[in-house]
Design a protein around this motif. Structure first.
Motif, PDB file in Angstrom:
ATOM      1  N   LEU A 139       6.000 -90.527 -24.757  1.00 26.19           N
ATOM      2  CA  LEU A 139       5.132 -91.363 -25.355  1.00 26.19           C
ATOM      3  C   LEU A 139       4.090 -91.698 -24.284  1.00 26.19           C
ATOM      4  CD1 LEU A 139       7.241 -93.929 -27.561  1.00 26.19           C
ATOM      5  CD2 LEU A 139       5.948 -91.981 -28.250  1.00 26.19           C
ATOM      6  N   GLY A 140       3.691 -90.918 -23.263  1.00 25.09           N
ATOM      7  CA  GLY A 140       2.500 -91.101 -22.554  1.00 25.09           C
ATOM      8  C   GLY A 140       1.247 -91.179 -23.162  1.00 25.09           C
ATOM      9  N   ALA A 141       0.602 -92.135 -23.277  1.00 24.89           N
ATOM     10  CA  ALA A 141      -0.723 -91.826 -24.123  1.00 24.89           C
ATOM     11  C   ALA A 141      -1.661 -91.387 -23.216  1.00 24.89           C
ATOM     12  CB  ALA A 141      -1.170 -93.246 -24.392  1.00 24.89           C
ATOM     13  N   GLY A 176       2.991 -96.023 -22.369  1.00 23.72           N
ATOM     14  CA  GLY A 176       4.369 -96.536 -21.648  1.00 23.72           C
ATOM     15  C   GLY A 176       5.250 -97.195 -22.664  1.00 23.72           C
ATOM     16  N   SER A 177       5.043 -96.973 -23.911  1.00 18.26           N
ATOM     17  CA  SER A 177       5.936 -97.859 -24.799  1.00 18.26           C
ATOM     18  C   SER A 177       7.484 -97.643 -24.669  1.00 18.26           C
ATOM     19  CB  SER A 177       5.431 -97.877 -26.309  1.00 18.26           C
ATOM     20  OG  SER A 177       5.461 -96.717 -26.632  1.00 18.26           O
ATOM     21  N   ALA A 178       7.723 -96.501 -24.269  1.00 13.48           N
ATOM     22  CA  ALA A 178       9.476 -96.194 -24.178  1.00 13.48           C
ATOM     23  C   ALA A 178       9.619 -95.397 -22.808  1.00 13.48           C
ATOM     24  CB  ALA A 178       9.545 -95.065 -25.344  1.00 13.48           C
ATOM     25  N   GLY A 179       8.536 -95.488 -21.871  1.00 12.98           N
ATOM     26  CA  GLY A 179       8.886 -94.978 -20.686  1.00 12.98           C
ATOM     27  C   GLY A 179       9.095 -93.282 -20.644  1.00 12.98           C
ATOM     28  N   ASP A 180       9.357 -92.832 -19.689  1.00 14.42           N
ATOM     29  CA  ASP A 180       9.672 -91.114 -19.683  1.00 14.42           C
ATOM     30  C   ASP A 180      10.678 -90.568 -20.013  1.00 14.42           C
ATOM     31  OD1 ASP A 180       8.924 -88.607 -17.022  1.00 14.42           O
ATOM     32  OD2 ASP A 180       9.001 -88.511 -19.297  1.00 14.42           O
ATOM     33  N   LEU A 181      10.963 -90.151 -20.915  1.00 13.80           N
ATOM     34  CA  LEU A 181      12.149 -89.710 -21.889  1.00 13.80           C
ATOM     35  C   LEU A 181      12.144 -88.179 -21.754  1.00 13.80           C
ATOM     36  CD1 LEU A 181      12.458 -91.973 -24.829  1.00 13.80           C
ATOM     37  CD2 LEU A 181      13.478 -92.360 -22.812  1.00 13.80           C
ATOM     38  N   SER A 182      11.441 -87.504 -21.042  1.00 14.33           N
ATOM     39  CA  SER A 182      11.473 -86.211 -21.240  1.00 14.33           C
ATOM     40  C   SER A 182      12.560 -85.405 -20.598  1.00 14.33           C
ATOM     41  CB  SER A 182      10.139 -85.406 -20.354  1.00 14.33           C
ATOM     42  OG  SER A 182      10.028 -85.912 -19.007  1.00 14.33           O
ATOM     43  N   ALA A 183      13.425 -86.300 -19.567  1.00 14.28           N
ATOM     44  CA  ALA A 183      14.340 -85.652 -18.773  1.00 14.28           C
ATOM     45  C   ALA A 183      15.700 -85.634 -19.925  1.00 14.28           C
ATOM     46  CB  ALA A 183      14.891 -86.649 -17.628  1.00 14.28           C
ATOM     47  N   TYR A 184      15.506 -86.512 -20.911  1.00 18.61           N
ATOM     48  CA  TYR A 184      16.707 -86.048 -21.967  1.00 18.61           C
ATOM     49  C   TYR A 184      16.658 -84.892 -22.496  1.00 18.61           C
ATOM     50  CZ  TYR A 184      18.284 -91.228 -22.036  1.00 18.61           C
ATOM     51  OH  TYR A 184      18.877 -92.397 -21.486  1.00 18.61           O
ATOM     52  N   LEU A 185      15.423 -84.335 -22.999  1.00 21.99           N
ATOM     53  CA  LEU A 185      15.370 -83.169 -23.591  1.00 21.99           C
ATOM     54  C   LEU A 185      14.886 -81.910 -22.685  1.00 21.99           C
ATOM     55  CD1 LEU A 185      13.885 -84.519 -26.819  1.00 21.99           C
ATOM     56  CD2 LEU A 185      16.274 -84.164 -26.421  1.00 21.99           C
ATOM     57  N   PRO A 199      12.113 -94.232 -30.019  1.00 20.33           N
ATOM     58  CA  PRO A 199      12.274 -92.967 -29.172  1.00 20.33           C
ATOM     59  C   PRO A 199      13.266 -92.877 -28.025  1.00 20.33           C
ATOM     60  CG  PRO A 199       9.813 -93.809 -29.147  1.00 20.33           C
ATOM     61  CD  PRO A 199      10.733 -94.817 -29.805  1.00 20.33           C
ATOM     62  N   ARG A 200      13.625 -94.107 -27.610  1.00 17.57           N
ATOM     63  CA  ARG A 200      14.806 -94.056 -26.574  1.00 17.57           C
ATOM     64  C   ARG A 200      16.128 -93.798 -27.384  1.00 17.57           C
ATOM     65  NH1 ARG A 200      15.726 -94.689 -20.973  1.00 17.57           N
ATOM     66  NH2 ARG A 200      18.040 -94.742 -20.593  1.00 17.57           N
ATOM     67  N   ASN A 201      16.187 -94.506 -28.523  1.00 18.90           N
ATOM     68  CA  ASN A 201      17.320 -94.165 -29.127  1.00 18.90           C
ATOM     69  C   ASN A 201      17.400 -92.971 -29.938  1.00 18.90           C
ATOM     70  OD1 ASN A 201      18.136 -97.168 -29.071  1.00 18.90           O
ATOM     71  ND2 ASN A 201      17.256 -97.756 -31.019  1.00 18.90           N
ATOM     72  N   LEU A 202      16.519 -92.318 -30.031  1.00 20.63           N
ATOM     73  CA  LEU A 202      16.452 -90.887 -30.679  1.00 20.63           C
ATOM     74  C   LEU A 202      16.946 -90.244 -29.641  1.00 20.63           C
ATOM     75  CD1 LEU A 202      16.350 -88.904 -32.792  1.00 20.63           C
ATOM     76  CD2 LEU A 202      13.864 -88.812 -32.374  1.00 20.63           C
ATOM     77  N   ALA A 203      16.342 -90.017 -28.505  1.00 19.94           N
ATOM     78  CA  ALA A 203      16.754 -89.446 -27.430  1.00 19.94           C
ATOM     79  C   ALA A 203      18.138 -89.334 -26.876  1.00 19.94           C
ATOM     80  CB  ALA A 203      15.916 -89.642 -26.119  1.00 19.94           C
ATOM     81  N   SER A 204      18.705 -90.608 -26.987  1.00 17.17           N
ATOM     82  CA  SER A 204      20.027 -90.860 -26.758  1.00 17.17           C
ATOM     83  C   SER A 204      21.045 -90.261 -27.693  1.00 17.17           C
ATOM     84  CB  SER A 204      20.362 -92.253 -26.408  1.00 17.17           C
ATOM     85  OG  SER A 204      19.639 -92.998 -25.258  1.00 17.17           O
ATOM     86  N   SER A 205      20.699 -90.247 -28.901  1.00 15.42           N
ATOM     87  CA  SER A 205      21.305 -89.995 -29.983  1.00 15.42           C
ATOM     88  C   SER A 205      21.531 -88.400 -29.892  1.00 15.42           C
ATOM     89  CB  SER A 205      20.811 -90.402 -31.312  1.00 15.42           C
ATOM     90  OG  SER A 205      20.626 -91.784 -31.554  1.00 15.42           O
ATOM     91  N   LEU A 206      20.304 -87.678 -29.706  1.00 15.78           N
ATOM     92  CA  LEU A 206      20.331 -86.177 -29.417  1.00 15.78           C
ATOM     93  C   LEU A 206      21.413 -85.652 -28.457  1.00 15.78           C
ATOM     94  CD1 LEU A 206      16.566 -85.579 -30.002  1.00 15.78           C
ATOM     95  CD2 LEU A 206      18.321 -84.830 -31.677  1.00 15.78           C
ATOM     96  N   VAL A 207      21.371 -86.316 -27.229  1.00 19.57           N
ATOM     97  CA  VAL A 207      22.173 -86.112 -26.062  1.00 19.57           C
ATOM     98  C   VAL A 207      23.433 -86.170 -26.414  1.00 19.57           C
ATOM     99  CG1 VAL A 207      22.770 -86.837 -23.854  1.00 19.57           C
ATOM    100  CG2 VAL A 207      20.562 -86.599 -24.294  1.00 19.57           C
ATOM    101  N   GLY A 231      20.285 -98.576 -28.086  1.00 20.53           N
ATOM    102  CA  GLY A 231      20.399 -98.987 -26.786  1.00 20.53           C
ATOM    103  C   GLY A 231      21.083 -98.577 -25.831  1.00 20.53           C
ATOM    104  N   ASP A 232      21.456 -97.120 -25.959  1.00 25.66           N
ATOM    105  CA  ASP A 232      22.446 -96.416 -25.330  1.00 25.66           C
ATOM    106  C   ASP A 232      23.779 -96.529 -25.348  1.00 25.66           C
ATOM    107  OD1 ASP A 232      20.218 -95.056 -24.265  1.00 25.66           O
ATOM    108  OD2 ASP A 232      20.145 -96.064 -22.011  1.00 25.66           O
ATOM    109  N   GLU A 233      24.048 -97.452 -26.556  1.00 28.65           N
ATOM    110  CA  GLU A 233      25.428 -97.876 -26.751  1.00 28.65           C
ATOM    111  C   GLU A 233      25.631 -96.882 -28.072  1.00 28.65           C
ATOM    112  OE1 GLU A 233      26.003-102.176 -25.203  1.00 28.65           O
ATOM    113  OE2 GLU A 233      25.584-101.872 -27.465  1.00 28.65           O
ATOM    114  N   LEU A 234      27.087 -96.489 -28.103  1.00 31.84           N
ATOM    115  CA  LEU A 234      27.772 -95.667 -29.470  1.00 31.84           C
ATOM    116  C   LEU A 234      28.619 -96.655 -29.898  1.00 31.84           C
ATOM    117  CD1 LEU A 234      28.284 -92.422 -27.533  1.00 31.84           C
ATOM    118  CD2 LEU A 234      26.346 -93.146 -28.971  1.00 31.84           C
TER     119      LEU A 234
END
Length: 355
Positions: free
Chosen positions: A39-41, A58-67, A158-166, A183-186
């Motif tokens: 989500l980097g604009a 910057g609304s969700a930070g850099d999540l590229s590492a997740y994928l 986006p963060r919730n989706l990234a964590s869910s895919l992982v 929130g990174d919780e299951l």
């Protein structure tokens, strides 16, 4: 080895974009692109060709590492039409549950992620868990959603989706059944509820524990999952009523839902599983008509049969009511739907005894 994960997007708050130059609902591909690019604009990007390009910086930070390539994830996207979460029909819930089962059993996916509005995500996730059967042992089943729209400042989607895919790709979730990730919780589908509609920390499993967390590119289990439900038998019965009880309640309110076609009834009682005595005659009559009546409580209760409670409690069992085995009323409704797939009142009683 590459893990294949199916991403099924229903479109809800997670996909809403209201303040961009391209308002509307993001597709599954759009959501995945938003996660992948963190989500980097990019002020020079064209939102017509670059999904999520003009979202909040910057609304969700850099999540590229997740994928990243290190995870070896192959994500297949799929969009499905669905009602808003607060009005999701049993037919839609069943369709999603069957899609999850087919993807894991017949199509060889290692995990499935379903985006869903939080209003009723606990219900769809639990019905999916009830119907998963052997699919629960083939891969992770993860539901997720968001409180804030996709283009909101600090969007949680986006963060919730990234964590869910992982999490869905992690072998740690095999055999666990359906979970809800936020929130990174299951959270186990059997335990989770939406406890707060005003904060990003909307979900809770209390008094049960959080089942696990997503950290360092994987799922870490924190507690033992709830027992797997009985194997589904037959097609669920979707016409099940949920009725909240109160003192001096007119029994006609109970018979009215049956007259309208309900094949089973869940009563939301109080305490350990108490309902007004004025309903006892009607409950007994419904039992004679092979209409199961399940009593759940608005309180946390033990996972024991009504008839196993101390004298003076669970009196509805004496007139044929079936205990919800500690399930919250809304969860008991979906359990009754699944149980009715195996037959009438006795089949329901036997099914709940194994729940």
């Amino acid at each position: 080895m590459t893990a294949r994960v199916l991403l099924v997007a229903t479109g809800d708050v997670m996909a809403y974009a209201r303040r961009t130059s391209r308002p509307g609902l993001a597709t599954a591909d759009d959501l995945l692109a938003a996660v992948s690019r963190g989500l980097g604009a990019d002020p020079g990007a064209n939102p017509a060709t670059d999904p999520g390009a003009d979202l909040a910086p910057g609304s969700a930070g850099d999540l590229s590492a997740y994928l990243g390539a290190d995870l070896g994830l192959e994500v297949v996207t799929e969009d499905v039409r669905a009602e808003p979460s607060w009005d999701t029909s049993p037919a839609t819930m069943l369709s999603l549950a069957r899609r999850v089962r087919t993807a894991l059993l017949d199509e060889g996916f290692d995990g499935v992620v379903v985006t869903h509005g939080l209003d009723t995500v606990e219900e769809t996730a639990f019905l999916t868990d009830l119907l998963a059967g052997p699919a629960a042992h083939r891969g992770g089943i993860v539901f997720t959603g968001a409180v804030r729209p996709l283009d909101a400042l600090s969007s949680d989607g986006p963060r919730n989706l990234a964590s869910s895919l992982v999490a869905a790709a992690d072998p740690a979730l095999r055999g666990v059944g359906a979970v809800v990730c936020a929130g990174d919780e299951l959270h186990a589908a059997r335990w989770v509820t939406m406890a707060d509609a005003t904060a990003v920390t909307a979900l809770s499993s209390a008094p049960a524990p959080v089942l696990g967390r997503v950290a360092d590119g994987g799922a870490e289990m924190c507690a033992a999952p709830p027992p797997r439900p009985p194997e589904p038998e037959g097609e669920p019965e979707t016409n099940v009523a949920l009725v909240k009880t109160y003192p001096e309640m007119d029994p006609v309110l109970l018979t009215a839902v049956v007259d309208a076609g309900a094949r089973g009834v869940v009563l939301e009682g109080t305490g350990a599983g108490n309902v007004p005595v004025g309903l006892f005659t009607t409950i007994s009559e419904l039992a004679e008509w092979d209409i199961p009546v399940v009593v759940a409580s608005r309180c946390r209760t033990r996972a024991v049969p009504l008839e196993a409670l101390p004298p003076g409690y669970g009196l509805a069992a004496k007139v044929g009511a079936i205990g919800a085995r500690g399930l919250a009323p809304v969860k008991a409704r979906y359990a009754l739907m699944a149980a009715l797939g195996g037959g009438g009142r006795q089949a329901v009683r036997d099914w709940f005894a194994r729940l």
